[in-house]
Design a protein around this motif. Structure first.
Motif, PDB file in Angstrom:
ATOM      1  N   LYS A  94      40.602 -40.182  30.006  1.00 20.37           N
ATOM      2  CA  LYS A  94      41.168 -41.233  30.856  1.00 20.37           C
ATOM      3  C   LYS A  94      42.573 -41.515  30.349  1.00 20.37           C
ATOM      4  N   ARG A  96      46.459 -43.625  31.373  1.00 20.29           N
ATOM      5  CA  ARG A  96      47.134 -44.618  32.209  1.00 20.29           C
ATOM      6  C   ARG A  96      48.154 -43.918  33.093  1.00 20.29           C
ATOM      7  N   GLY A  99      49.866 -47.511  36.666  1.00 19.03           N
ATOM      8  CA  GLY A  99      49.263 -48.821  36.531  1.00 19.03           C
ATOM      9  C   GLY A  99      47.758 -48.858  36.541  1.00 19.03           C
ATOM     10  N   LYS A 100      47.098 -47.718  36.495  1.00 24.72           N
ATOM     11  CA  LYS A 100      45.636 -47.719  36.468  1.00 24.72           C
ATOM     12  C   LYS A 100      45.132 -46.532  35.664  1.00 24.72           C
ATOM     13  N   ASP A 101      43.870 -46.605  35.245  1.00 23.45           N
ATOM     14  CA  ASP A 101      43.259 -45.519  34.496  1.00 23.45           C
ATOM     15  C   ASP A 101      42.845 -44.404  35.450  1.00 23.45           C
ATOM     16  N   ARG A 123      44.111 -42.986  26.899  1.00 23.11           N
ATOM     17  CA  ARG A 123      43.230 -44.148  26.820  1.00 23.11           C
ATOM     18  C   ARG A 123      41.978 -43.830  26.002  1.00 23.11           C
TER      19      ARG A 123
END
Length: 713
Positions: A94, A96, A99-101, A123
């Motif tokens: 995972k 970034r 703005g999101k995983d 992540r």
């Protein structure tokens, strides 16, 4: 961040700020910023330090599950110290992004980044299992390039979703290499002059590429499942892995039984999309970890990570079930060919007929022919119900749904065994026409074709489902309806009345039978659902041949012959009284599929079909892509593709024309065509057009289908 093999354009999405942020801060400023940010639980931005001895290869190159064409490239991330051991090439992660995983795969660890700015850290590692092997990644890249699609789309097809329970339940240790089987007895390949040499090369670790034109037989020990099992055994004997792909579960069951008889229990696994998440992932992990080296399955198995792959084989590659319905729409035979080239493995494409794309490979020298001798009496006798002799004998009755010669052949054969009746359409009466002017009956609302689902039911539209009661012909004001096409259910009723006392079985959608006994019975089946008879069918009736031949698609003749031969191959040879009757074809005209079936010459048909398409510059002799979408979007996409090509590369635009999937008529379809030798450049131009459209966030959707099958043209 960088793009492998494409212009390096470092995107800002994998950083926490864009390229317009202020310059580097002083150490004092950084100290204040870190202190202010301490209470907030945000991931810190880190710098990849190539000289950091505590983290070997501190930069991870990652492929993210982002389907946007302009982001189709690897990205660089920093590897945190706590993930240094787990973030190996091939694992799921995972990261970034925007703005999101986002999910992705590590494909490489390097010492120095290409990007000059700060790198965002990974992540987490979802699983330490290296599910994306270098060989599968290489094949995915090749398929994405061939079909002008994003790599992420191909990876979704290649790697099944993770199932944590399966990973925990299966022994994580690599199993010892299975003991090699002895060389096969070669009973099924004795009828093929090149069969013995082919098996010998497989056992020796060579990589031959063959187009196998299988000979029909009702003897299980010599049929195609036994031949594939013996080819697998020869490859395993040479110390290499095997991957065998078939169209559906019925073929898979037959191949499974043949492999158990040839290799024994536990020497292979089945891999299909219908297994369920845990069962499929468990089988896939067994292959990945080397527990087994032989895989059989349907379309989903073409990506199996077999170790030291030595043989990739596909049975009946022309079946439409082997065409992937999800973008970028790869065909299984092309996937296997690309894998065979890159992994130096043997390729075997078999069937009772030869598809036109494989015939092109044969003409280009990419594969060699493996064919059997078919002496007289070794194949069923073929009778055409509407030929001149039958028309002279029976008159107009020769064109009936069940002509006299078909009835008499079935009547005689039922004294000695089962009779197969192939019906092109399922249902009761799937198409109706006006009883007065003979126009096709259509719905007043959506103009779809009307069908009858049962004897007492009202006509129903096959598109919108509305009942047409009462119905009136808009051409002649007639109210009587006649059958335009007779379905399998209605045929079963008619044959039940024509042969009283004879059991009638049906095999079709929702009730497919795998096999039937040797006792006298009528078996009504739709194409592809014909069960195998214990000792072969005494006769086979091919009804309503015109329904297959009259389809307005490029591959109508090829597909008709494939379906006819598949049914005829289940019939006893002429030496045992086996006969095939072709009904519902035009008299006085020798159609190529009818002639090929009568002479049992599918190879000659493929040669003629390829020559005809080459003369007209039709696929597969030319490169073609199909664009579908709103007319303005399709036109703009075609223009962008033209601009991305060198001026010396010709690109022909065909269309636009209304798309059959256009709903209310707003959809358009356009074909782009160029010479096959420019296929690579044309595919790259399509990629550039997709990327430009994606980067500018243009509204609307354009579906791109490179190398569309003949069924779509």
């Amino acid at each position: 961040m960088h793009s492998s093999g494409r212009p390096s354009t470092p995107p800002a999405a994998a950083r926490e700020a864009d390229d317009h942020r202020p310059g580097p801060a002083t150490p004092e400023q950084l100290h204040l910023l870190h202190a202010a940010a301490a209470p907030r639980a945000k991931a810190e931005r880190v710098r990849a330090e190539p000289d950091d001895a505590s983290i070997p290869l501190p930069v991870a190159r990652v492929v993210l599950d982002v389907g946007l064409a302009h982001l189709d490239r690897p990205f660089e991330y920093a590897v945190p110290e706590q993930l240094a051991e787990q973030a190996r090439p091939g694992v799921r992660i995972k990261a970034r992004f925007a703005g999101k995983d986002v999910s992705g795969y590590v494909i490489e660890r390097v010492q120095e980044p290409e990007h000059t700015g700060r790198l965002t850290p990974l992540r987490r590692v979802v699983s330490p299992e290296p599910v994306l092997t270098p060989a599968v990644l290489d094949a995915c890249r090749a398929v994405a390039d061939h079909y002008a699609g994003p790599l992420a789309d191909v990876l979704r097809l290649a790697v099944p979703p993770r199932h944590a329970g399966a990973e925990k339940a299966l022994d994580a240790r690599t199993a010892p290499v299975p003991e090699r089987p002895t060389a096969p007895a070669n009973t099924a390949w004795q009828r093929y002059p090149a069969g013995e040499a082919f098996l010998r090369r497989l056992s020796g670790g060579d990589a031959p590429a063959a187009s196998w034109l299988a000979a029909p037989t009702v003897e299980a020990a010599q049929d195609w499942p036994a031949a594939l099992a013996q080819a697998a055994r020869a490859t395993l004997h040479g110390g290499r892995g095997v991957l065998l792909v078939v169209p559906d579960h019925r073929d898979l069951d037959r191949l499974d039984a043949a492999l158990v008889g040839e290799l024994g229990e536990g020497r292979h696994v089945r891999l299909t999309a219908e297994q369920g998440p845990q069962a499929r992932y468990t089988a896939w992990l067994k292959v990945l970890r080397g527990h087994v080296r032989c895989v059989i399955g349907t379309r989903a198995a073409a990506w199996a990570p077999v170790r030291d792959l030595g043989l990739l084989a596909c049975w009946d590659d022309g079946d439409d079930l082997l065409a992937e319905p999800r973008a970028p729409y790869p065909q299984t035979r092309e996937v296997l060919r690309l894998r065979a080239e890159r992994e130096c493995a043997a390729l075997l494409l078999g069937g009772f007929v030869r598809s036109v794309p494989v015939q092109r490979w044969l003409a280009d020298g990419l594969v060699r022919a493996v064919e059997a001798r078919t002496p007289p009496g070794s194949v069923p006798r073929v009778v055409v119900a509407a030929d001149e002799r039958e028309v002279e004998r029976a008159g107009a009755a020769a064109h009936a749904h069940l002509p006299p010669v078909a009835w008499s052949t079935a009547h005689t054969a039922l004294a000695d065994g089962p009779v197969l009746v192939q019906v092109p359409r399922r249902g009761y009466l799937p198409a109706l026409r006006c009883g007065q002017c003979r126009q096709i009956a259509r719905c007043e609302q959506c103009h779809g074709p009307l069908a009858l689902t049962a004897p007492s039911a009202p006509p129903v539209c096959r598109w919108c489902g509305r009942a047409a009661r009462p119905w009136r012909c808009p051409e002649c004001d007639g109210t009587r309806l006649h059958a335009a096409v007779v379905g399998a259910r209605r045929t079963a009723e008619e044959l039940g009345r024509a042969f009283p006392g004879v059991p009638v079985l049906r095999s079709g959608a929702g009730e497919v039978r795998n096999e039937v006994g040797a006792e006298p019975q009528l078996v009504i089946a739709t194409p592809g659902a014909e069960p195998v008879a214990a000792s072969g069918y005494a006769a086979t009736l091919l009804l309503d041949g015109w329904a297959l031949l009259d389809r307005s698609t490029l591959d109508a003749g090829e597909e008709t012959l494939r379906r006819w031969v598949a049914a005829a191959a289940l019939t006893r040879p002429a030496s045992r009284g086996g006969a095939v009757v072709v009904c519902g074809v035009t008299s006085g005209v020798t159609l190529p599929p009818v002639e090929a079936l009568s002479r049992w010459a599918p190879g000659t048909f493929a040669e003629r079909e390829l020559a005809a398409r080459r003369e007209l510059a039709l696929p597969p002799t030319s490169w073609m892509t199909m664009l579908t979408g709103a007319p303005a979007d399709v036109d703009a996409f075609a223009t962008a593709t033209r601009h991305a090509l060198d001026d010396a590369v010709p690109l022909e635009r065909i269309g636009p024309m209304p798309s059959p999937d256009g709903g209310d008529g707003d959809g358009a379809r356009m074909l782009l065509r160029t010479d096959r030798r420019h296929a690579g450049a044309a595919a790259r131009a399509v990629v550039a057009a997709r990327a430009g459209r994606s980067a500018r966030k243009m509204p609307g959707t354009v579906t791109v289908h490179v190398d569309p099958s003949g069924a779509l043209l």
